[in-house]
Scaffold this motif. Sequence first.
Motif, short mmCIF file in Angstrom:
data_model
loop_
_atom_site.label_atom_id
_atom_site.label_comp_id
_atom_site.label_asym_id
_atom_site.label_seq_id
_atom_site.Cartn_x
_atom_site.Cartn_y
_atom_site.Cartn_z
N PHE A 60 -4.85 75.30 -11.18
CA PHE A 60 -3.45 75.70 -11.05
C PHE A 60 -3.05 76.62 -12.19
N CYS A 89 0.75 81.15 -4.19
CA CYS A 89 0.78 79.77 -3.70
C CYS A 89 0.07 79.62 -2.36
N CYS A 131 -1.15 76.14 -0.64
CA CYS A 131 0.14 75.72 -0.08
C CYS A 131 0.37 76.40 1.27
N VAL A 147 3.16 72.97 -5.15
CA VAL A 147 1.88 72.28 -5.01
C VAL A 147 2.09 70.78 -4.80
N LEU A 175 -1.73 70.23 1.73
CA LEU A 175 -2.33 71.11 0.71
C LEU A 175 -3.81 71.31 1.01
N TYR A 232 -7.33 75.21 -3.21
CA TYR A 232 -6.73 74.92 -4.52
C TYR A 232 -7.79 74.86 -5.62
#
Length: 449
Positions: free
Chosen positions: A282, A310, A316, A430, A439, A444
């Motif tokens: 992240f 995102c 996302c 998130v 998610l 990610y």
Amino acid sequence: MKIMENKEKKNSIVKRMIFAVVAGFVVGFLSLFLREFLNGHGNGNVWNIINAIFFQDITTTDGFEGLGLFYIIGQLFMRGLQMAIVPLVLTSLSLADPERLGKIAGRTFITYLCFYVVAAALAGAMAYFVKCMGWFNVNLPAQEATETVTMEGYNPLVTVINAVPSNIFTAFSSNNSILAVVVVALILGLSMTALGEKTEPLKKVLQNLNDVVQLFLNFLIDKIGPLAIFCMISRTLSVYGVEYIKPTLVWILTTIVVSLVLVATIYPVGIFLTTRLNPVPFMKKAAKIGLFAAATNSSAATLPLNTKTCTEELGCTPEISSFVLPTGMTINMNGTTAMHMVAIIFIATAAGIDIKPSTLVGAAFLSICTAMGTPAIPVAGTTMVYVVMTGLGMSSELCMIGYSLVLAMNYLPGMAVITLNVIGDAATNVIVNFKEGVLDKEKYNKVEK
């Protein structure tokens, strides 16, 4: 093959953006020192020529003879981004499932509020430590208190009323009413869902418009973004006043350090505690969001890049992102609250007021309320320091001098503050996506090399 090209493209964008920020600071500070040197040696006319060619604001009365190349590039880029904000929010949110968005609203607001409280507590503690070390004990120059911009108390509940526009075309005509655009988009989405197949042609139009906006934004950010960022940072520092720096240097540095420490702690910890995901991916992917926000000093201008990062890199969904991010852009100003805590302690200490930890609790409450309801006007977050000061009874002349200095020197700290805001939007996005079970964890965790 296409995947490899996309990887190289993303890496190239990040590298170019970082290079633009660094180069902008170098050229900006060199220009600042050159300006001071030329003016100090009686060569002010030479600087006036340089300023007219590169940095002049050509929209002012004094700028009618200037070229203002850096100003023009920066303004065209910012206006291009701002032009796309309303259609981006309207099309993406109206095409989402309204029932699902209703379920995530509670999680979104609770997450934002938690980040607010943690940011206020930690910023207050760090600023209080600086006070105890005696670093906020500065001599305030009384002659600099000639002009102070103030704002009357602003009830955050007014935000609720303004969320429902009396005229939708008025709401669409300004980027200062994004929450109203969110409400209109939700109403449109609910109505289209209720009418079912009858609205399919309208949905196709909105989808096509969304595709056009996305294509335009991708071009603007990827191709023009780095150059515009370089021009904006260089120009800002080149025309920056230095007369206020010395008495507020500790406040500037403290605000920047506090904001960056909070970015590097509360969001990774928050993501780990709520999702058990590794926060490192992240932070790596969100770094460019922070850089972009710092360079443009605008959360609205950062919304397209935040949305893109995102959905394309953090896993996302576009549906939830279309609600969480525009809402956060409107109400999530925990960076502003952190700045308020530092500013209040600095102003009080410099004015000879021995502020106590118990007073900081009241300051945090006032700050959170005002930050969530901060009207969308230039430097509103810094201006709202006055409201917190008034609530705490800090109205002496020395307090107003300290406030005027904080207001005058808001740009550099603001770069760190807005970074805290926009990365907080992404972190909340998130967390909400994870709690909703949508998610994409593989996307990610995928870190580009």
